[in-house]
Design an enzyme around this catalytic site. Structure first.
Site, mmCIF file in Angstrom:
data_model
loop_
_atom_site.group_PDB
_atom_site.id
_atom_site.type_symbol
_atom_site.label_atom_id
_atom_site.label_comp_id
_atom_site.label_asym_id
_atom_site.label_seq_id
_atom_site.Cartn_x
_atom_site.Cartn_y
_atom_site.Cartn_z
ATOM 1 N N CYS A 100 100.668 91.623 143.283
ATOM 2 C CA CYS A 100 100.003 90.718 142.356
ATOM 3 C C CYS A 100 101.012 90.247 141.323
ATOM 4 O O CYS A 100 101.407 91.006 140.433
ATOM 5 C CB CYS A 100 98.821 91.401 141.681
ATOM 6 S SG CYS A 100 97.964 90.271 140.567
ATOM 7 N N GLY A 101 101.441 88.985 141.441
ATOM 8 C CA GLY A 101 102.467 88.460 140.550
ATOM 9 C C GLY A 101 102.010 88.270 139.122
ATOM 10 O O GLY A 101 102.784 88.483 138.184
ATOM 11 N N HIS A 102 100.739 87.885 138.932
ATOM 12 C CA HIS A 102 100.285 87.684 137.553
ATOM 13 C C HIS A 102 100.267 89.008 136.791
ATOM 14 O O HIS A 102 100.547 89.044 135.594
ATOM 15 C CB HIS A 102 98.921 86.981 137.517
ATOM 16 C CG HIS A 102 97.729 87.875 137.485
ATOM 17 N ND1 HIS A 102 97.145 88.374 138.630
ATOM 18 C CD2 HIS A 102 96.998 88.375 136.456
ATOM 19 C CE1 HIS A 102 96.112 89.131 138.295
ATOM 20 N NE2 HIS A 102 96.001 89.152 136.984
ATOM 21 N N ASP A 262 91.269 83.369 141.432
ATOM 22 C CA ASP A 262 92.382 83.604 140.512
ATOM 23 C C ASP A 262 92.439 82.460 139.505
ATOM 24 O O ASP A 262 92.565 81.296 139.868
ATOM 25 C CB ASP A 262 93.691 83.686 141.287
ATOM 26 C CG ASP A 262 94.805 84.334 140.495
ATOM 27 O OD1 ASP A 262 94.828 84.168 139.261
ATOM 28 O OD2 ASP A 262 95.653 85.008 141.110
ATOM 29 N N GLY A 267 100.741 84.641 141.328
ATOM 30 C CA GLY A 267 102.164 84.872 141.538
ATOM 31 C C GLY A 267 102.559 85.153 142.967
ATOM 32 O O GLY A 267 103.527 84.581 143.487
ATOM 33 N N SER A 268 101.827 86.035 143.637
ATOM 34 C CA SER A 268 102.155 86.324 145.039
ATOM 35 C C SER A 268 101.813 85.132 145.929
ATOM 36 O O SER A 268 102.471 84.888 146.948
ATOM 37 C CB SER A 268 101.427 87.585 145.517
ATOM 38 O OG SER A 268 100.031 87.480 145.305
#
Length: 346
Positions: A100-102, A262, A267-268
């Protein structure tokens, strides 16, 4: 005083303490203490243990009345690799995700602000975060007093398959691309399912994306070589169709878990989309492109920075940039006879 009636305070059991953040409007509830002991020699084993033995805690902390349908949590766990400054398990409304990029963006800032990194430097501090998909390196802007914007370098990202034909009952036969950015996502332009990201209702977008995901899960086998824990589709991303090479900002919506939307550009998801665009020669190495949430208008930038090989596949490492913000902190409790308080969703 005469006639005073004292009411005994109810007993309630502490669940956990959290720090509340958001990245681009997407929640980051960081669970910093109070979670039961987690067993496992690797982070994937720890993730599996939480899923199999402690899932009631996820529901209690993420679901109502403490959370909501689209809440997202980051559970801090003990790193199992020497290089990591911290480790995290990602939790959403329907379970667990491998990347999870965020969360990485907010968590990297949190790590600098709360002294989880031994070597804090200016103008950037390096933070190694162990995620279920692998070790992710983040760089946090630091002016000597306060942490700021974050960029991170992804795990190897690659295209799984392009132009996969799937039969979606409501929409007929559609062609989708599947790409990996720490988790697998399907990509399709919103107009292919009769929607417009600017004007369509968000629940219509969520339902359509979920139907595409369900069809893919029935008809397409996704495998990450040697790792069953990573071999699944995380969700579908509906795009505005702007994949042109001119670098203009593009919008999309990522729908994952149980129709969870989201709020950020994801991010991902941006990582996977950059890998897809690089594969299609729509973006070159070190070329930056901006990706915008069609609702909060938050922007993440992404660029492919290094070619890599993943087994027989060719991929890239992607740099993602964004910023996380603090919202507050919480101490959650649960009274023993509060059955509703154990978590529910509407």
């Amino acid at each position: 005083m005469p006639g005073e009636h004292r009411v005994e305070a109810p007993t309630h059991e502490p669940i956990c303490k959290t720090v509340e953040m958001h990245t681009g409007g997407e929640p980051v509830r960081i669970i910093v203490s109070g979670f039961p002991e987690i067993k496992g020699e690797t982070i994937l084993e720890q993730r599996r243990y939480v899923k199999e033995h402690l899932d009631h805690y996820r529901k209690c902390v993420l679901h109502e009345p403490r959370g909501h349908f689209d809440m997202f949590c980051a559970l801090l766990v003990k790193p199992t690799v020497e290089q990591a400054d911290l480790a995290v398990i990602f939790m959403h409304n329907d379970g667990y995700i491998t990347m999870c990029g965020h969360v990485v963006i907010s968590l990297a800032r949190y790590a600098v602000d709360h002294g989880l990194v031994k070597n804090i430097t200016s103008p950037e501090t390096k933070v190694n975060i162990q995620c279920p998909c692998g070790l992710v390196t983040a760089y946090v802007a630091f002016d000597g007093k306060k942490a700021g914007a974050v960029r991170f370098i992804s795990v190897p990202a690659f295209v799984y398959r392009t132009d996969i034909e799937v039969d979606v009952p409501r929409f007929g036969k559609l062609k989708v691309d599947i790409s990996y950015g720490g988790a697998f996502y399907a990509f399709i332009s919103a107009d292919k399912v009769g929607l417009d990201l600017k004007s369509s209702k968000i629940r219509d977008i969520a339902d359509a994306a979920d139907e595409v995901s369900a069809a893919i899960k029935r008809q397409v086998k996704i495998e990450m070589a040697g790792n069953k824990d990573l071999s699944y589709l995380s969700g579908t991303i509906l795009t505005d169709g702007n994949d042109s090479i001119n670098g203009r900002t593009s919008s999309h919506v990522c729908v994952f878990g149980d129709r969870q939307v989201d709020r950020s550009p994801c991010g991902s998801g941006v990582t996977a989309r950059v890998a897809l665009q690089h594969h299609k020669q729509l973006i070159q190495l070190n070329q930056t492109k901006s990706f915008q949430s069609c609702r909060t208008k938050a922007i993440f930038t992404g660029k492919p920075v290094k070619p890599v090989s993943i087994g027989q596949r060719q991929g890239v490492r992607v740099e993602i940039s964004g910023k996380g913000f603090y919202c507050g902190s919480s101490t959650f409790t649960l009274e023993q006879d509060d059955l509703i308080g154990r978590g529910f969703l509407l």
